[in-house]
Design a protein around this motif. Sequence first.
Motif, PDB file in Angstrom:
ATOM      1  N   VAL A   1       9.681  -5.547   0.157  1.00  6.80           N
ATOM      2  CA  VAL A   1       8.452  -5.239   0.575  1.00  6.80           C
ATOM      3  C   VAL A   1       8.155  -4.175   1.325  1.00  6.80           C
ATOM      4  O   VAL A   1       9.165  -3.750   2.127  1.00  6.80           O
TER       5      VAL A   1
ATOM      6  N   ALA B   1       0.151  -3.498   1.661  1.00  4.20           N
ATOM      7  CA  ALA B   1       1.605  -4.427   1.233  1.00  4.20           C
ATOM      8  C   ALA B   1       1.700  -4.270  -0.249  1.00  4.20           C
ATOM      9  O   ALA B   1       0.853  -4.366  -0.889  1.00  4.20           O
TER      10      ALA B   1
ATOM     11  N   TYR C   1       3.084 -14.415   2.184  1.00  2.00           N
ATOM     12  CA  TYR C   1       3.902 -14.171   3.191  1.00  2.00           C
ATOM     13  C   TYR C   1       2.958 -14.435   4.377  1.00  2.00           C
ATOM     14  O   TYR C   1       1.789 -14.258   4.209  1.00  2.00           O
TER      15      TYR C   1
ATOM     16  N   TYR D   1       5.358  -8.389  -2.229  1.00  2.00           N
ATOM     17  CA  TYR D   1       5.303  -9.770  -1.701  1.00  2.00           C
ATOM     18  C   TYR D   1       4.120 -10.714  -2.471  1.00  2.00           C
ATOM     19  O   TYR D   1       3.239 -10.078  -2.827  1.00  2.00           O
TER      20      TYR D   1
ATOM     21  N   TYR E   1       9.831  -7.970   7.851  1.00  3.56           N
ATOM     22  CA  TYR E   1       9.450  -6.736   7.215  1.00  3.56           C
ATOM     23  C   TYR E   1       8.450  -6.209   8.309  1.00  3.56           C
ATOM     24  O   TYR E   1       7.434  -6.637   8.823  1.00  3.56           O
TER      25      TYR E   1
END
Length: 121
Positions: free
Chosen positions: A2, A24, A30, A27, A111
């Motif tokens: 990630v 991002a 999340y 992922y 993360y």
Amino acid sequence: HVQLVESGGGSVQAGGSLRLSCAASGYRTYYMGWFRQAPGKEREGVAAINNLGTTTYVDSVKGRFTISKDNAKNTLYLQMNSLKPEDTAMYYCAANPVRPRSVLWSSEYRYWGQGTQVTVS
């Protein structure tokens, strides 16, 4: 893997607005949040959003900040209005693959982005 990349920070006068973005990659669904850390202070959870879109805010920003995400763009946002000098801090985007015990606890997130500075004068 990630990767989170924040942008949108800057300097603004009290009462002004900024919108932070967090791009991002790597992922799916999340739990995500925004955190901030001022010099000499602990990192503080500001806002969080889960995979259903449910949001949580720290009391000090309720009514002024709005967290949202665009799943199509894989981007998390933090709209900050009515900014105050006490909002000055480095702002970080964070993500975790499972539900945190508390969505505003920084220790629950795996993360992190590199941060973007927000200065309110």
